[in-house]
Design a protein around this motif. Sequence first.
Motif, PDB file in Angstrom:
ATOM      1  N   GLN A 162       0.840  -1.184   0.000  1.00 12.56           N
ATOM      2  CA  GLN A 162       0.000   0.000   0.000  1.00 12.56           C
ATOM      3  C   GLN A 162       0.882   1.243   0.000  1.00 12.56           C
ATOM      4  OE1 GLN A 162      -3.669  -0.558   0.186  1.00 12.56           O
ATOM      5  NE2 GLN A 162      -2.686  -2.458  -0.469  1.00 12.56           N
ATOM      6  N   TYR A 163       0.490   2.233  -0.842  1.00 17.06           N
ATOM      7  CA  TYR A 163       1.259   3.460  -0.951  1.00 17.06           C
ATOM      8  C   TYR A 163       0.363   4.662  -0.667  1.00 17.06           C
ATOM      9  CZ  TYR A 163       4.453   0.272  -3.331  1.00 17.06           C
ATOM     10  OH  TYR A 163       5.268  -0.780  -3.632  1.00 17.06           O
ATOM     11  N   LYS A 164       1.027   5.825  -0.582  1.00 19.94           N
ATOM     12  CA  LYS A 164       0.307   7.061  -0.299  1.00 19.94           C
ATOM     13  C   LYS A 164       0.509   8.056  -1.441  1.00 19.94           C
ATOM     14  CE  LYS A 164      -0.229  10.808   3.072  1.00 19.94           C
ATOM     15  NZ  LYS A 164       0.158  11.357   4.376  1.00 19.94           N
ATOM     16  N   ILE A 165      -0.590   8.711  -1.825  1.00 17.14           N
ATOM     17  CA  ILE A 165      -0.540   9.792  -2.810  1.00 17.14           C
ATOM     18  C   ILE A 165      -0.921  11.075  -2.084  1.00 17.14           C
ATOM     19  CG2 ILE A 165      -1.444  10.671  -4.985  1.00 17.14           C
ATOM     20  CD1 ILE A 165      -2.299   7.798  -5.644  1.00 17.14           C
TER      21      ILE A 165
ATOM     22  N   VAL B  55      -3.120   2.877  -0.958  1.00 12.39           N
ATOM     23  CA  VAL B  55      -3.457   2.668  -2.367  1.00 12.39           C
ATOM     24  C   VAL B  55      -2.506   1.622  -2.954  1.00 12.39           C
ATOM     25  CG1 VAL B  55      -3.782   3.757  -4.615  1.00 12.39           C
ATOM     26  CG2 VAL B  55      -4.213   5.054  -2.505  1.00 12.39           C
ATOM     27  N   SER B  56      -3.047   0.632  -3.659  1.00 13.90           N
ATOM     28  CA  SER B  56      -2.236  -0.446  -4.227  1.00 13.90           C
ATOM     29  C   SER B  56      -1.481   0.026  -5.470  1.00 13.90           C
ATOM     30  CB  SER B  56      -3.134  -1.632  -4.597  1.00 13.90           C
ATOM     31  OG  SER B  56      -3.824  -2.111  -3.467  1.00 13.90           O
ATOM     32  N   LYS B  57      -0.414  -0.680  -5.801  1.00 11.67           N
ATOM     33  CA  LYS B  57       0.383  -0.388  -6.991  1.00 11.67           C
ATOM     34  C   LYS B  57      -0.478  -0.524  -8.240  1.00 11.67           C
ATOM     35  CE  LYS B  57       4.448  -2.135  -9.484  1.00 11.67           C
ATOM     36  NZ  LYS B  57       5.540  -3.145  -9.461  1.00 11.67           N
ATOM     37  N   GLY B  58      -0.294   0.416  -9.209  1.00 10.90           N
ATOM     38  CA  GLY B  58      -1.065   0.339 -10.440  1.00 10.90           C
ATOM     39  C   GLY B  58      -1.158   1.673 -11.136  1.00 10.90           C
ATOM     40  N   ASN B  59      -1.965   1.702 -12.206  1.00 14.31           N
ATOM     41  CA  ASN B  59      -2.191   2.909 -12.978  1.00 14.31           C
ATOM     42  C   ASN B  59      -3.496   3.582 -12.551  1.00 14.31           C
ATOM     43  OD1 ASN B  59       0.157   2.511 -14.566  1.00 14.31           O
ATOM     44  ND2 ASN B  59      -0.964   1.046 -15.856  1.00 14.31           N
ATOM     45  N   TYR B  60      -3.439   4.876 -12.342  1.00  9.31           N
ATOM     46  CA  TYR B  60      -4.599   5.607 -11.834  1.00  9.31           C
ATOM     47  C   TYR B  60      -4.747   6.923 -12.596  1.00  9.31           C
ATOM     48  CZ  TYR B  60      -4.391   2.410  -7.856  1.00  9.31           C
ATOM     49  OH  TYR B  60      -4.377   1.300  -7.069  1.00  9.31           O
ATOM     50  N   MET B  61      -5.942   7.488 -12.438  1.00  9.39           N
ATOM     51  CA  MET B  61      -6.210   8.830 -12.948  1.00  9.39           C
ATOM     52  C   MET B  61      -6.731   9.684 -11.811  1.00  9.39           C
ATOM     53  SD  MET B  61      -8.780  10.187 -15.957  1.00  9.39           S
ATOM     54  CE  MET B  61      -7.706   9.595 -17.268  1.00  9.39           C
ATOM     55  N   LEU B  62      -6.147  10.872 -11.645  1.00 12.73           N
ATOM     56  CA  LEU B  62      -6.610  11.848 -10.672  1.00 12.73           C
ATOM     57  C   LEU B  62      -7.425  12.904 -11.404  1.00 12.73           C
ATOM     58  CD1 LEU B  62      -3.347  12.283  -8.585  1.00 12.73           C
ATOM     59  CD2 LEU B  62      -5.508  11.426  -7.696  1.00 12.73           C
TER      60      LEU B  62
ATOM     61  N   LEU C  99       1.489   4.380 -10.193  1.00 16.86           N
ATOM     62  CA  LEU C  99       1.887   4.346  -8.789  1.00 16.86           C
ATOM     63  C   LEU C  99       2.798   3.143  -8.510  1.00 16.86           C
ATOM     64  CD1 LEU C  99       1.496   5.727  -6.027  1.00 16.86           C
ATOM     65  CD2 LEU C  99      -0.422   4.175  -5.627  1.00 16.86           C
ATOM     66  N   LYS C 100       4.035   3.431  -8.091  1.00 18.42           N
ATOM     67  CA  LYS C 100       4.988   2.386  -7.730  1.00 18.42           C
ATOM     68  C   LYS C 100       5.548   2.591  -6.329  1.00 18.42           C
ATOM     69  CE  LYS C 100       6.441   1.779 -12.551  1.00 18.42           C
ATOM     70  NZ  LYS C 100       7.590   1.814 -13.490  1.00 18.42           N
ATOM     71  N   SER C 101       5.365   3.802  -5.786  1.00 17.28           N
ATOM     72  CA  SER C 101       5.868   4.128  -4.451  1.00 17.28           C
ATOM     73  C   SER C 101       5.084   5.332  -3.937  1.00 17.28           C
ATOM     74  CB  SER C 101       7.371   4.445  -4.502  1.00 17.28           C
ATOM     75  OG  SER C 101       7.598   5.570  -5.341  1.00 17.28           O
ATOM     76  N   ASP C 102       5.368   5.759  -2.706  1.00 15.17           N
ATOM     77  CA  ASP C 102       4.736   6.958  -2.186  1.00 15.17           C
ATOM     78  C   ASP C 102       5.031   8.130  -3.113  1.00 15.17           C
ATOM     79  OD1 ASP C 102       3.792   5.549  -0.056  1.00 15.17           O
ATOM     80  OD2 ASP C 102       5.373   6.186   1.330  1.00 15.17           O
ATOM     81  N   THR C 103       3.991   8.894  -3.454  1.00 16.13           N
ATOM     82  CA  THR C 103       4.124   9.926  -4.482  1.00 16.13           C
ATOM     83  C   THR C 103       3.576  11.247  -3.992  1.00 16.13           C
ATOM     84  OG1 THR C 103       3.909   8.256  -6.206  1.00 16.13           O
ATOM     85  CG2 THR C 103       3.524  10.550  -6.854  1.00 16.13           C
ATOM     86  N   THR C 104       4.295  12.337  -4.266  1.00 21.53           N
ATOM     87  CA  THR C 104       3.855  13.697  -3.962  1.00 21.53           C
ATOM     88  C   THR C 104       3.802  14.493  -5.256  1.00 21.53           C
ATOM     89  OG1 THR C 104       4.871  13.614  -1.770  1.00 21.53           O
ATOM     90  CG2 THR C 104       4.333  15.796  -2.656  1.00 21.53           C
ATOM     91  N   ILE C 105       2.683  15.186  -5.484  1.00 16.98           N
ATOM     92  CA  ILE C 105       2.525  15.966  -6.706  1.00 16.98           C
ATOM     93  C   ILE C 105       2.102  17.386  -6.360  1.00 16.98           C
ATOM     94  CG2 ILE C 105       1.916  13.947  -8.087  1.00 16.98           C
ATOM     95  CD1 ILE C 105      -0.960  14.793  -7.928  1.00 16.98           C
ATOM     96  N   SER C 106       2.330  18.306  -7.284  1.00 14.33           N
ATOM     97  CA  SER C 106       1.959  19.709  -7.121  1.00 14.33           C
ATOM     98  C   SER C 106       1.378  20.202  -8.438  1.00 14.33           C
ATOM     99  CB  SER C 106       3.166  20.556  -6.706  1.00 14.33           C
ATOM    100  OG  SER C 106       2.781  21.920  -6.582  1.00 14.33           O
ATOM    101  N   LEU C 107       0.163  20.761  -8.414  1.00 13.40           N
ATOM    102  CA  LEU C 107      -0.526  21.184  -9.627  1.00 13.40           C
ATOM    103  C   LEU C 107      -1.142  22.562  -9.438  1.00 13.40           C
ATOM    104  CD1 LEU C 107      -2.409  17.880 -10.524  1.00 13.40           C
ATOM    105  CD2 LEU C 107      -0.404  18.789 -11.688  1.00 13.40           C
ATOM    106  N   SER C 108      -1.442  23.213 -10.560  1.00 12.04           N
ATOM    107  CA  SER C 108      -2.124  24.501 -10.547  1.00 12.04           C
ATOM    108  C   SER C 108      -3.399  24.388 -11.356  1.00 12.04           C
ATOM    109  CB  SER C 108      -1.236  25.611 -11.121  1.00 12.04           C
ATOM    110  OG  SER C 108      -0.083  25.790 -10.327  1.00 12.04           O
TER     111      SER C 108
END
Length: 815
Positions: free
Chosen positions: A46-49, A88-95, A111-120
Motif C-alpha cells: 500500500q502506498y500514499k498519494i 493505495v495499491s500499486k497500479g495505474n490511476y487517474m486523478l 503508482l509504484k511508491s509513495d508519491t507527492t505531486i503539485s498542480l495549478s
Amino acid sequence: MDELTHLLMLAFGGHLLFLKKIKRFSAIGLFLFTTQFLLANNSFAQYKIQGILAPETEAPISVTLKNSAGFLVLTKTDSQGKFSFTNVSKGNYMLVFSAVNFKTMQSVLALKSDTTISLSLTKTSIDLQDVNINYKKGVIERKIDRTVFNVDRSIAAIGTDALELMAKIPGVRVVNDRVSLIGKAGVNIMINDKLTPLTEDDLANYLRSIPADQISKIELISNPAAKYDAQGNNGLINIVLKKNVAEGFKGAANLGLTQAIYPTGSAAGNLSFKKDKITLFTNFNFRKGSSVPLEQSNVYYPNQTWNVVNKDRNFRVMPSGQIGMDYQPAKNTLIGLSYNSGQTNFHSEEHIKTTVFNKIPGIDSVLNSEANAKMKSNYHAANLYLKQSIDSLGKQLTINADWFKYTDDKQRFFDNTSYEGTGQMIPNSFAQYLSSSLQHIDLYTLKADLELPYKTFNLSMGTKVSFVKNESEVSFFKKANGIYEVDASQSNQFNYSENTQALYLNLNKTIRKWDFQAGLRAEYTQTAGVSLDATTSTDYLRWFPTLFMVYHWREKNEFSLNYGRRINRPAYKKLNPFRWYTNQFSYAEGNPFLQPSYNNNIELAHTYARVFTSTISFSNTNNGFNDLNFTEPNTNIQILKPVNLITSYHYQLSNTMVLNPFQWLESMYQLDVFYTRSKSAIEQTIPGLNGFGAYFSTLNQLVLNKSKTLMADVNFWYQFPGINGLNQMKSQYSLDIGVKKLLLAKKLQVALNASDLLKSQKDRYTAVVNNIRQEYKNYYDSQYLRLTIRYNFGNEKMKQQVRKPGNEEERQRSN
C-alpha cells in the motif's frame, strides 16, 4: 416504544422510496465486500498519494482517484489546498480535480511508491465580488463531523446579520435573541473556531454587528471533535469569517433601521489593509434602540390564581470594536495580536400588574409594581497568536495566549402598591426596594495545538490551561424615611475560582472508501466557591471520547456514524446569587452550588447526491440543570432558581432536502420528529415527562432578473407541541419575507426584510412545581421591518485572516 417505531417507519417511508433507484446490498454482500477488502489489504503493498493545489481557494476542491477496473475514491483539499490518499495499491490511476469556477483537470499516475505531486488549476470565470450565487453547489454540505451552511450561496444572507441569518438555517431556532438547535436547548456559538465570551445581550449585539456577507460559512457541529473544548452539551455553531489572501485595502460600511413597536438603529464598518508581511484590520459597531417584550403568567395555587402581566420597555446602547495586526516575519511563521472591547448600557421601564383571583370567581387583590433597572457591562479581550509551519506537508504548531475581563453592574429600583379587590388601596402597602449586583470576571488561558500529518494517517494533539476568577457582590435595600437601608439577610458576597488543565489526542485515517476519526480529551478541573455563609470546593478528572466513521458508497451515497461525550458547565451568571425581584413575592436568583451536566450523543446519517439527508440521533443528559420556579402554597413566594434535577433521553429523526427545480429557484426543507423522556431528581416537581414533538421549515430563494441583481427569499417554520425538560411546550410558527437589490456593480446592497409577519412567534409553555400548575405566554417583539444598506469599497479580493484565540470555553460561560 411501539409508537416511536411506527413514527420512524412513516418518516422514513419517503426516504426509502427515494432510495429505490439505488441497487440494494445485503448483509452477505457487505460481508463479502469486507472480506475481499481485508484480503486485498493483506496481499498487496500500500502506498500514499499526496499533493498540494494552487491557487489556495476558500472552498475545498474535489479530488477523485480512479482506475480502469472501476476503483473510485473521493476526497477534498484542506484549507491550504492539500490532499492525500492512503493505502493505495500499486497500479495505474487517474486523478481528477474539480471545483466551482475552475477548469476540471486530469492527471495520469503510475503508482509504484509513495508519491507527492503539485498542480495549478485554471479559473474559468470571475467570482462575483460580493454575492456569489451558484446553484450547482449546494447551500448545505455534510462533512465527517459537521453540517455546513454555505453563506455565499444563500440569497437569504443578503442584507441580514449573523443572528438573523442563523434563524433561517434549517435546524436552528432563534427566540428572544437566544440560539438553539431543534429539539435541544441553547447551543454555544464560535467565531472562527473560538467560543464567544459575552453575556446573552452582548452576544446578541455582537452577532447583529456581523453582516452576513462577511461570513463564508456557518457550521453546525453536533458532536465536536477532541480538539474542541468539551463544554456544551448541545454542540456548537461555528461562524467562519472570510479570509485575507491579497494585498491592498478594503472596507465596508452599513446602516440599518429596524422598526418593531419602536425603532432601532445600527451602524457598522470594517477596514483592513495588507502590505508585504503586515496585515492590519479593525471593525466597529454601534446599536441603539428599544424593544417591548410582553410576559404573562398564571400560577394556580390551591385557593387562588395569580395572574402576572409584565409590560416592559428595554433601552440599549451598545458600542463595540476590534483592532488587530498579523505579522509574518518568515514564510512559515505568522504572529498575530488583537484587542476587542465593547459595552452595554441598558435601562428598562417595567409595569407589572399581579391580579389575585379567588377560587370563587372574583378578584381578591391587585399588586402593582413599577420598576426601573439600570445595567452597565463592559468587556476587554486580548489575544496573542503564533502559527509555525514545520514542513511543506502540513505539520504545524499553533499557540494562543488570551486575557479576558468582564464587569457587570446592575441596579433595580422597584416599588409595590397593593389594592383591594374593590380597587381601594390597602393602607401602608406602598414600599420601595433596591436590588444591586456587581460582578467581575478575569480569565487567562494558554493553549497549544500540534498538527502532524503522516503518510498513512493524520495525528493532532494539544494542551490547554485556564484560570478563572469570578467575584460577585449582591445587596438588597428597603427604603425607609427617604433612605435605602441594607437588608443583611439578603446581601452576600460570592467568590468563585475555576482552574482547568486539558490534553487531547486526535487521529484521522482514510482506508479506500472509509474515513475514520477518533479522539480523546481529558480535562482536570478544580473549583472553589466562598460566600458569607457557605464554602464549597471540588476537583474532578473527566474523559471525553469522540468517534467518527464515514463510508462513501458509489458516487452519490454517504453513510456516517459518530459518537461524542460532552460536559456543560453553568454560565457564571447562574452561579451568581443576585436576586432580581419582580415584587416582594417573586424573585430570580443564581445558585453558587450548581454542578455541571454530562451528555452522550450518537448519530447515524445517510446523504444521497448531496440533496437528501436523513439522520437518526440519540442523546442522554445526566445531572442536567434548568431554571425552576419554586412556588410555595403557604406563603405564595415564587423563587426562580437554576438547579440540577434532570435526566433526559432524546430520540430524533431529521430529514433535510435541497431542491433546485428551476434556475431561478432553490428550496430547502427540513422535517424533524423527536421523542423526549425526562426524569426529575427532586420531589417538588412531577416525577417525569415524555412525549413527541416535531419541527418543519422551508427556505426558498428566488432570483428575479437575469443579471442576478434583484432577489427575494420566503421562509416559514412551524414548531409543533412538545416538551423541553419538565416543561410542556405549545406550538408556534413564523413567516419571513425579504427583497434584496444590488447596485453600483454590486458594491451597494439594499435589503428590506420583514420578520414574523403573522405575529405568531410566541413562547408558550406550562410546568408543575409543588403540585402547582404554572402557565407562561411570552412575546419578545419579534415582528419587525428592517431596511439595511451596505457599501463595499477597496480591493475586492481582500478577505480577513482567520484568528483562533484559545480561551473558547471559559469566555462562552460569561454568557
